[in-house]
Design an enzyme around this catalytic site. Sequence first.
Site, PDB file in Angstrom:
ATOM      1  N   ASN A   9       0.869  -1.174   0.000  1.00 60.19           N
ATOM      2  CA  ASN A   9       0.000   0.000   0.000  1.00 60.19           C
ATOM      3  C   ASN A   9       0.908   1.227   0.000  1.00 60.19           C
ATOM      4  O   ASN A   9       1.466   1.588   1.030  1.00 60.19           O
ATOM      5  CB  ASN A   9      -0.888  -0.034   1.255  1.00 60.19           C
ATOM      6  CG  ASN A   9      -1.721   1.224   1.407  1.00 60.19           C
ATOM      7  OD1 ASN A   9      -1.807   2.051   0.500  1.00 60.19           O
ATOM      8  ND2 ASN A   9      -2.354   1.378   2.573  1.00 60.19           N
ATOM      9  N   TRP A  10       1.053   1.820  -1.159  1.00 59.37           N
ATOM     10  CA  TRP A  10       1.996   2.946  -1.299  1.00 59.37           C
ATOM     11  C   TRP A  10       1.445   4.242  -0.724  1.00 59.37           C
ATOM     12  O   TRP A  10       2.155   5.248  -0.667  1.00 59.37           O
ATOM     13  CB  TRP A  10       2.396   3.117  -2.775  1.00 59.37           C
ATOM     14  CG  TRP A  10       3.181   1.957  -3.327  1.00 59.37           C
ATOM     15  CD1 TRP A  10       3.605   0.850  -2.631  1.00 59.37           C
ATOM     16  CD2 TRP A  10       3.637   1.776  -4.669  1.00 59.37           C
ATOM     17  NE1 TRP A  10       4.289  -0.001  -3.471  1.00 59.37           N
ATOM     18  CE2 TRP A  10       4.328   0.551  -4.723  1.00 59.37           C
ATOM     19  CE3 TRP A  10       3.520   2.534  -5.842  1.00 59.37           C
ATOM     20  CZ2 TRP A  10       4.905   0.052  -5.900  1.00 59.37           C
ATOM     21  CZ3 TRP A  10       4.092   2.041  -7.023  1.00 59.37           C
ATOM     22  CH2 TRP A  10       4.779   0.826  -7.045  1.00 59.37           C
ATOM     23  N   LYS A  11       0.165   4.222  -0.361  1.00 64.14           N
ATOM     24  CA  LYS A  11      -0.493   5.403   0.233  1.00 64.14           C
ATOM     25  C   LYS A  11      -0.252   6.644  -0.641  1.00 64.14           C
ATOM     26  O   LYS A  11      -0.118   6.518  -1.863  1.00 64.14           O
ATOM     27  CB  LYS A  11      -0.027   5.617   1.671  1.00 64.14           C
ATOM     28  CG  LYS A  11      -0.155   4.355   2.521  1.00 64.14           C
ATOM     29  CD  LYS A  11      -0.053   4.624   3.991  1.00 64.14           C
ATOM     30  CE  LYS A  11      -0.044   3.317   4.745  1.00 64.14           C
ATOM     31  NZ  LYS A  11      -0.079   3.494   6.184  1.00 64.14           N
ATOM     32  N   HIS A  95      -9.631   0.983   4.840  1.00 59.56           N
ATOM     33  CA  HIS A  95      -8.352   1.175   5.548  1.00 59.56           C
ATOM     34  C   HIS A  95      -8.593   2.068   6.769  1.00 59.56           C
ATOM     35  O   HIS A  95      -9.399   3.003   6.722  1.00 59.56           O
ATOM     36  CB  HIS A  95      -7.322   1.808   4.607  1.00 59.56           C
ATOM     37  CG  HIS A  95      -5.939   1.775   5.181  1.00 59.56           C
ATOM     38  ND1 HIS A  95      -5.524   2.679   6.136  1.00 59.56           N
ATOM     39  CD2 HIS A  95      -4.903   0.930   4.983  1.00 59.56           C
ATOM     40  CE1 HIS A  95      -4.272   2.383   6.484  1.00 59.56           C
ATOM     41  NE2 HIS A  95      -3.874   1.332   5.803  1.00 59.56           N
ATOM     42  N   GLU A  97      -6.978   4.414   8.017  1.00 60.84           N
ATOM     43  CA  GLU A  97      -6.764   5.855   7.806  1.00 60.84           C
ATOM     44  C   GLU A  97      -8.022   6.491   7.219  1.00 60.84           C
ATOM     45  O   GLU A  97      -8.367   7.625   7.562  1.00 60.84           O
ATOM     46  CB  GLU A  97      -5.533   6.072   6.903  1.00 60.84           C
ATOM     47  CG  GLU A  97      -4.246   5.789   7.663  1.00 60.84           C
ATOM     48  CD  GLU A  97      -3.072   5.348   6.808  1.00 60.84           C
ATOM     49  OE1 GLU A  97      -3.119   5.466   5.571  1.00 60.84           O
ATOM     50  OE2 GLU A  97      -2.083   4.881   7.414  1.00 60.84           O
ATOM     51  N   GLU A 167      -5.427  -5.223  10.520  1.00 60.32           N
ATOM     52  CA  GLU A 167      -4.410  -4.191  10.721  1.00 60.32           C
ATOM     53  C   GLU A 167      -4.682  -3.451  12.032  1.00 60.32           C
ATOM     54  O   GLU A 167      -5.501  -2.510  12.055  1.00 60.32           O
ATOM     55  CB  GLU A 167      -4.455  -3.188   9.567  1.00 60.32           C
ATOM     56  CG  GLU A 167      -4.145  -3.802   8.222  1.00 60.32           C
ATOM     57  CD  GLU A 167      -3.564  -2.770   7.278  1.00 60.32           C
ATOM     58  OE1 GLU A 167      -2.454  -2.972   6.799  1.00 60.32           O
ATOM     59  OE2 GLU A 167      -4.214  -1.732   7.063  1.00 60.32           O
ATOM     60  N   GLY A 173       2.294   2.057  10.810  1.00 58.91           N
ATOM     61  CA  GLY A 173       3.229   3.171  10.670  1.00 58.91           C
ATOM     62  C   GLY A 173       3.906   3.576  11.967  1.00 58.91           C
ATOM     63  O   GLY A 173       4.536   4.631  12.034  1.00 58.91           O
ATOM     64  N   SER A 212       3.357  -2.374  10.389  1.00 57.00           N
ATOM     65  CA  SER A 212       4.813  -2.343  10.580  1.00 57.00           C
ATOM     66  C   SER A 212       5.493  -3.665  10.252  1.00 57.00           C
ATOM     67  O   SER A 212       6.451  -4.067  10.926  1.00 57.00           O
ATOM     68  CB  SER A 212       5.157  -1.880  12.000  1.00 57.00           C
ATOM     69  OG  SER A 212       4.710  -0.549  12.195  1.00 57.00           O
ATOM     70  N   GLY A 233       2.711  -1.233   4.361  1.00 54.35           N
ATOM     71  CA  GLY A 233       2.742   0.200   4.077  1.00 54.35           C
ATOM     72  C   GLY A 233       4.163   0.672   3.832  1.00 54.35           C
ATOM     73  O   GLY A 233       4.737   0.477   2.760  1.00 54.35           O
ATOM     74  N   GLY A 234       4.765   1.256   4.853  1.00 59.03           N
ATOM     75  CA  GLY A 234       6.084   1.874   4.712  1.00 59.03           C
ATOM     76  C   GLY A 234       7.121   0.999   4.031  1.00 59.03           C
ATOM     77  O   GLY A 234       7.860   1.467   3.145  1.00 59.03           O
TER      78      GLY A 234
END
Length: 251
Positions: A9-11, A95, A97, A167, A173, A212, A233-234
């Site tokens: 997930n490159w956000k 998600h 977020e 998640e 993150g 993470s 993610g990251g």
Amino acid sequence: MRTPLVAGNWKMNGTRASVAALTQGVAAGVAGLEGVEVLVCPPYVYLAEVAAAIGTAPVRLGAQDLYTAAGGAYTGEISAAMLVDSGCAYVIVGHSERRALLGETDGTIARKFMAAQENNLIPILCVGETLDERQADSTLAVIGSQFNAVADAVGIEAFSQAVVAYEPVWAIGTGETASPEQAQEVHAALRAMAAKRSAKIAADLRLLYGGSVKAGNAAELFAMPDIDGGLIGGASLDADEFLAICRAAAV
Ligand code: PEP
């Protein structure tokens, strides 16, 4: 058997140049990698370019969200058909977020899940508890209500063409990861919730862990019996790190 899935997930990250480099790195690195399905979910504006850069490499394309309507006067929104037209096979829905920052409710998320499937996109439904909810011992109640709200709306049969990602919000993150045992407990509970509706669909349902995940902790998470890959993610913004996670998931 459930084929593991590792989804990046490159956000809201990247530029045309960095996205091109990242895509090339992932596409080159998956050559010869078997036993895992690899998926990248770039920002909307880069979807078509990423699709072109993937070419024939075994990397699937997904989006990070969609709108529920088929088309029309919805300024700024993107339909499921547009995502398919841009080369997507998957779409993330719900998600944390978007739940927290954009006010998405279980009802909206269920409608997005349906809109995706009506266009043959595979939804990745995200569920997860906050730190307060975990500390109040309500993790399974929260996960249950998020999952059941969608399952009630779409029916369990729809989950034969869907993925669920657990998640924990406190692990997204933050650098803090659920332990393999904590994650497994929730994954097993999710599978049991699905099994109450259909044992067959529950047995085949892919359950991803996200929060993470890194190359250094992926293998122990993916070794758990009910963890079928990850939503990353990251660490998905670095091709080598992401590929190492993909290798850790391969069976
Ligand atoms: C995510 O946002 O889906 C996620 C899992 O992020 P990270 O890996 O950075 O925690």
